[in-house]
Design an enzyme around this catalytic site. Structure first.
Site, PDB file in Angstrom:
ATOM      1  N   GLU A 456       0.838  -1.221   0.000  1.00 35.39           N
ATOM      2  CA  GLU A 456       0.000   0.000   0.000  1.00 35.39           C
ATOM      3  C   GLU A 456       0.860   1.252   0.000  1.00 35.39           C
ATOM      4  O   GLU A 456       0.531   2.245   0.654  1.00 35.39           O
ATOM      5  CB  GLU A 456      -0.935   0.023   1.219  1.00 35.39           C
ATOM      6  CG  GLU A 456      -2.170  -0.813   1.095  1.00 35.39           C
ATOM      7  CD  GLU A 456      -2.885  -0.619  -0.226  1.00 35.39           C
ATOM      8  OE1 GLU A 456      -2.875   0.500  -0.753  1.00 35.39           O
ATOM      9  OE2 GLU A 456      -3.429  -1.603  -0.725  1.00 35.39           O
TER      10      GLU A 456
HETATM   11  C1  LIG Z   1       2.697  -9.729   0.454  1.00 35.36           C
HETATM   12  C2  LIG Z   1       2.537  -8.636  -0.556  1.00 35.36           C
HETATM   13  C3  LIG Z   1       1.280  -8.349  -1.056  1.00 35.36           C
HETATM   14  C4  LIG Z   1       1.131  -7.373  -2.040  1.00 35.36           C
HETATM   15  N1  LIG Z   1      -0.110  -7.145  -2.576  1.00 35.36           N
HETATM   16  C5  LIG Z   1      -0.217  -6.349  -3.674  1.00 35.36           C
HETATM   17  C6  LIG Z   1      -1.451  -6.247  -4.385  1.00 35.36           C
HETATM   18  O1  LIG Z   1      -2.465  -6.843  -4.004  1.00 35.36           O
HETATM   19  N2  LIG Z   1      -1.490  -5.485  -5.506  1.00 35.36           N
HETATM   20  C7  LIG Z   1      -0.397  -4.815  -5.973  1.00 35.36           C
HETATM   21  O2  LIG Z   1      -0.493  -4.160  -6.985  1.00 35.36           O
HETATM   22  N3  LIG Z   1       0.791  -4.874  -5.304  1.00 35.36           N
HETATM   23  C8  LIG Z   1       0.907  -5.622  -4.172  1.00 35.36           C
HETATM   24  N4  LIG Z   1       2.113  -5.712  -3.507  1.00 35.36           N
HETATM   25  C9  LIG Z   1       3.247  -4.963  -4.012  1.00 35.36           C
HETATM   26  C10 LIG Z   1       3.672  -3.806  -3.114  1.00 35.36           C
HETATM   27  O3  LIG Z   1       2.705  -2.796  -3.153  1.00 35.36           O
HETATM   28  C11 LIG Z   1       5.058  -3.371  -3.592  1.00 35.36           C
HETATM   29  O4  LIG Z   1       5.956  -4.348  -3.155  1.00 35.36           O
HETATM   30  C12 LIG Z   1       5.443  -2.002  -3.096  1.00 35.36           C
HETATM   31  O5  LIG Z   1       4.668  -1.035  -3.739  1.00 35.36           O
HETATM   32  C13 LIG Z   1       6.919  -1.676  -3.307  1.00 35.36           C
HETATM   33  O6  LIG Z   1       7.347  -1.933  -4.607  1.00 35.36           O
HETATM   34  P1  LIG Z   1       8.665  -2.819  -4.851  1.00 35.36           P
HETATM   35  O7  LIG Z   1       8.511  -4.058  -4.025  1.00 35.36           O
HETATM   36  O8  LIG Z   1       8.872  -2.967  -6.289  1.00 35.36           O
HETATM   37  O9  LIG Z   1       9.839  -1.975  -4.185  1.00 35.36           O
HETATM   38  P2  LIG Z   1      10.630  -0.772  -4.893  1.00 35.36           P
HETATM   39  O10 LIG Z   1       9.667   0.209  -5.440  1.00 35.36           O
HETATM   40  O11 LIG Z   1      11.665  -1.329  -5.790  1.00 35.36           O
HETATM   41  O12 LIG Z   1      11.343  -0.097  -3.628  1.00 35.36           O
HETATM   42  C14 LIG Z   1      12.492  -0.657  -2.984  1.00 35.36           C
HETATM   43  C15 LIG Z   1      12.869   0.255  -1.813  1.00 35.36           C
HETATM   44  O13 LIG Z   1      13.199   1.547  -2.315  1.00 35.36           O
HETATM   45  C16 LIG Z   1      12.402   2.528  -1.679  1.00 35.36           C
HETATM   46  N5  LIG Z   1      12.074   3.585  -2.638  1.00 35.36           N
HETATM   47  C17 LIG Z   1      11.590   3.463  -3.894  1.00 35.36           C
HETATM   48  N6  LIG Z   1      11.368   4.665  -4.428  1.00 35.36           N
HETATM   49  C18 LIG Z   1      11.699   5.572  -3.488  1.00 35.36           C
HETATM   50  C19 LIG Z   1      11.681   6.992  -3.413  1.00 35.36           C
HETATM   51  N7  LIG Z   1      11.257   7.761  -4.426  1.00 35.36           N
HETATM   52  N8  LIG Z   1      12.112   7.579  -2.271  1.00 35.36           N
HETATM   53  C20 LIG Z   1      12.518   6.841  -1.212  1.00 35.36           C
HETATM   54  N9  LIG Z   1      12.560   5.507  -1.233  1.00 35.36           N
HETATM   55  C21 LIG Z   1      12.160   4.878  -2.341  1.00 35.36           C
HETATM   56  C22 LIG Z   1      11.149   1.809  -1.221  1.00 35.36           C
HETATM   57  O14 LIG Z   1      10.539   2.504  -0.137  1.00 35.36           O
HETATM   58  C23 LIG Z   1      11.725   0.463  -0.823  1.00 35.36           C
HETATM   59  O15 LIG Z   1      12.205   0.524   0.493  1.00 35.36           O
HETATM   60  C24 LIG Z   1       2.261  -6.654  -2.487  1.00 35.36           C
HETATM   61  C25 LIG Z   1       3.522  -6.922  -1.947  1.00 35.36           C
HETATM   62  C26 LIG Z   1       3.678  -7.908  -1.001  1.00 35.36           C
HETATM   63  C27 LIG Z   1       5.049  -8.201  -0.469  1.00 35.36           C
END
Ligand SMILES: Cc1cc2nc3c(=O)[nH]c(=O)nc-3n(C[C@H](O)[C@H](O)[C@H](O)COP(=O)(O)OP(=O)(O)OC[C@H]3O[C@@H](n4cnc5c(N)ncnc54)[C@H](O)[C@@H]3O)c2cc1C
Length: 592
Positions: A456
């Site tokens: 989220e």
């Molecule tokens: C169990 C689970 C359920 C999920 N359910 C859903 C779902 O139902 N639908 C859906 O669409 N998604 C879902 N997700 C996905 C989730 O929303 C994403 O994992 C999340 O948005 C982060 O994206 P990412 O994992 O690609 O991390 P990334 O975006 O690659 O980020 C990696 C790190 O970098 C940091 N970061 C990135 N950009 C910035 C910035 N501009 N400034 C500071 N820090 C930054 C992030 O905070 C994080 O700590 C789910 C994930 C999990 C693990």
């Protein structure tokens, strides 16, 4: 020991401190939401949570979800519990009566989901997105889509997903590549799919293709149909977030045919084993546009905002579940002698005292209570204001309520999910080595809670949303007005109130200096956003405890001890956060 909702504490916060029924009944649509009705609903909800959902938490963790040939089976008992949930009408609690709902306040749904998450986070993920999907369709979908899907979602007969994330597009949804092609562009009828036996009368059909990852509940055996809400790009769409449109893509099409949507696998996760996290493939699947082209994130926003408050309440609930376990254990387990005079309850023959009598253990537990009950008050207030923003006849009142929700929701989401994980880990400490083994169930809460800091919108993204998108653009005025609005009920004659008044002024001053310094150094707010969000959370938390402490009936240890703990052990962190922020500011910036 399965989770048991605490009706007494919740009732005190809702009815005595917040006086929620009076606020809700002032809204014509919610005039019937009086205290007896709310007490009745919460009483039934607590029974359902404790008797049906909580006992399945362990099996959900140990058995997990299974994937076989594209099908996903949920842990034993999950489907029956979901059917009981639907039959009892819980999904429709806060949906409009004309859509098959019960028209009750969103506040009640918020409390229900806090308890459900505390009892069984994995199971609760399934219905957790229902209301958001319902609101999204209600506000943005065409009448034909509403006719086909709204009631099914309102009643929980079909479940929903939110399909945003892609391998290369996580926090940055603007990188999403899933694409949509209008059927008329391919020379097909946009009305009915020739492959569908008895198509519904839905116009504007598109073909959706691409891969979405991490989709909670993308496939399962809980309902016959699943309604996927998918962000995708139309031909010629602008790059970035403005080129995203939202589509409704059902697993089963209106004519009964299976749509071209497939679950490729489910993820092996650290926790939350009761919830299938799916990789979903869309192969020219039939989908229908929700809202207007290019306004996908806007349409999704309705869903995401409610979901963020849900996740904040998840954090609060999980922390309460951890606290309940640790508190019970600390009242049973004896180790070493505690310092200080011996109360009568300690038998002379006992060679060791209860853990709860050791100041170090008591401190761990008391600190969590500060966050749980202060967080509840803030989240419940936000939920009431969400109801005001929805139902108040006056546009000005609606806008003011919306401002609070918009500013406070990211704070609640990030600060309370952070506390859920770290606080649950502190609760595990109360068990010593026994906390690290499965038997007591506390390690499951620590594992399950971790994800709430990630999904989220990660907590870092929430902090940027608060400071960069919401606080700084108007030079801190909206937040300043919100903080000023917290002052009237504070009484300088009370020690805690006087301190909160000082802290409110300090935060307003810091916000103004930060706004000025950020003009010269645009990277500054990104460097301090996390500390800033935490500072706002601490000030709001302290304010919440002034409200609790002032309430008649709060003179018992159950409320006085956490109020004292806030003052002695939690609020001092604010000095650290403010200092961390100031250290990032240029030397010329005035130091308060
Ligand atoms: C169990 C689970 C359920 C999920 N359910 C859903 C779902 O139902 N639908 C859906 O669409 N998604 C879902 N997700 C996905 C989730 O929303 C994403 O994992 C999340 O948005 C982060 O994206 P990412 O994992 O690609 O991390 P990334 O975006 O690659 O980020 C990696 C790190 O970098 C940091 N970061 C990135 N950009 C910035 C910035 N501009 N400034 C500071 N820090 C930054 C992030 O905070 C994080 O700590 C789910 C994930 C999990 C693990």
């Amino acid at each position: 020991m399965p989770y048991q909702p605490d009706l007494g504490r919740t009732g005190f916060l809702l009815f005595n401190v917040l006086q929620a029924p009076a606020q809700l009944q002032a809204l014509p649509d919610l005039a019937e939401a009086d205290q007896p009705l709310m007490e009745h609903v919460l009483g039934e909800a607590s029974k359902f949570v404790a008797e049906v959902v909580a006992p399945l938490s362990r099996v959900g963790d140990e058995h997990g979800c299974r994937f076989e040939a594209g099908r996903v089976s949920t842990p034993p008992g999950f489907r029956a519990a979901y059917q009981a949930f639907v039959q009892a009408g819980w999904p429709s609690l806060a949906c409009a009566e004309e859509d098959g709902g019960q028209g009750l306040p969103w506040l009640l749904e918020g409390v229900l989901y806090e308890w459900l998450s505390a009892a069984n986070h994995g199971w609760t993920m399934a219905p957790g997105l229902l209301h958001g999907a319902y609101e999204c369709l209600r506000h943005h979908a065409s009448d034909a889509l509403k006719t086909a899907y709204l009631e099914k979602l309102a009643t929980g007969q079909w479940l929903a997903t939110m399909c945003l994330t892609e391998p290369q597009a996580g926090s940055d949804l603007g990188l999403a590549r899933t694409w949509a092609v209008p059927c008329r562009a391919e020379g097909e009828s946009e009305n009915k799919n020739p492959r569908t036996d008895a198509g519904a009368d839905l116009t504007g059909r598109h073909r959706i293709s691409g891969t979405k990852i991490f989709i909670s509940g993308g496939e399962h055996d809980l309902t016959d149909n699943i309604v996927h809400l998918v962000l995708a790009r139309l031909p010629g769409a602008a790059p970035g977030p403005k080129g995203l449109s939202l589509f409704l893509v059902p697993k089963v099409l209106p004519g009964g045919r299976r749509n071209a949507v497939a679950c490729e696998r489910i993820e092996e996760k650290m926790g939350l084993h009761g919830s299938p996290t799916c990789v979903m493939r869309f192969d020219a699947a039939d989908g229908w546009l929700i809202g207007t082209a290019g306004a996908g994130l806007n349409a999704m926003f309705v869903m995401m905002n409610a979901a963020r408050l849900h996740v904040a309440l998840q954090g609060i609930g999980l922390l309460d579940a951890a606290w309940q376990k640790a508190d019970a254990y600390a009242r049973e387990r004896r180790q070493m002698r505690a310092p200080g005079p011996r109360p009568d309850s300690r038998g002379a023959a006992d060679s060791a005292d209860l853990l709860i009598e050791h100041p170090a253990m008591r401190r761990l537990l008391d600190v969590q209570r500060v966050w749980i009950d202060g967080g509840r008050l803030l989240a419940y207030r936000t939920a009431v204001l969400l109801d005001v923003a929805r139902h108040h006849p006056d546009a000005g009142e609606r806008a003011q309520a919306q401002r609070w929700c918009s500013l406070v929701t990211p704070v609640l989401k990030a600060a309370w999910t952070h506390q859920a994980f770290h606080g649950a880990s502190e609760c595990l400490q109360v068990f010593g080595g026994h906390g690290y083994i499965r038997e007591w169930g506390i390690e499951q809460i620590v594992r399950d809670a971790r994800v709430s800091m990630l999904y989220e919108g990660t907590n870092e993204i929430q902090a940027i949303d608060l400071l960069v998108r919401k606080v700084l653009p108007d030079g801190g005025q909206a937040l300043g007005a919100l903080l000023l609005g917290l002052r009237p009920l504070l009484d300088t004659g009370r020690e805690l109130d006087a301190e909160v008044l000082r802290r409110l002024a300090e935060l307003r001053y810091l916000t103004t200096t930060l706004a000025a310094a950020s003009v010269a150094d645009p990277t500054l707010p990104y460097a301090v956003a996390d500390d800033y969000l935490r500072a706002v959370a601490l000030v709001l938390l302290a304010w919440a405890w002034t409200r609790i402490s002032q309430t008649e009936g709060a003179d018992t240890p159950c409320w006085q001890v956490p109020a004292r703990t806030l003052h002695q052990r939690v609020l001092p962190e604010l000095d650290l956060r403010l200092r961390l922020i100031r250290l990032q500011m240029p030397p010329a910036a005035p130091l308060a």
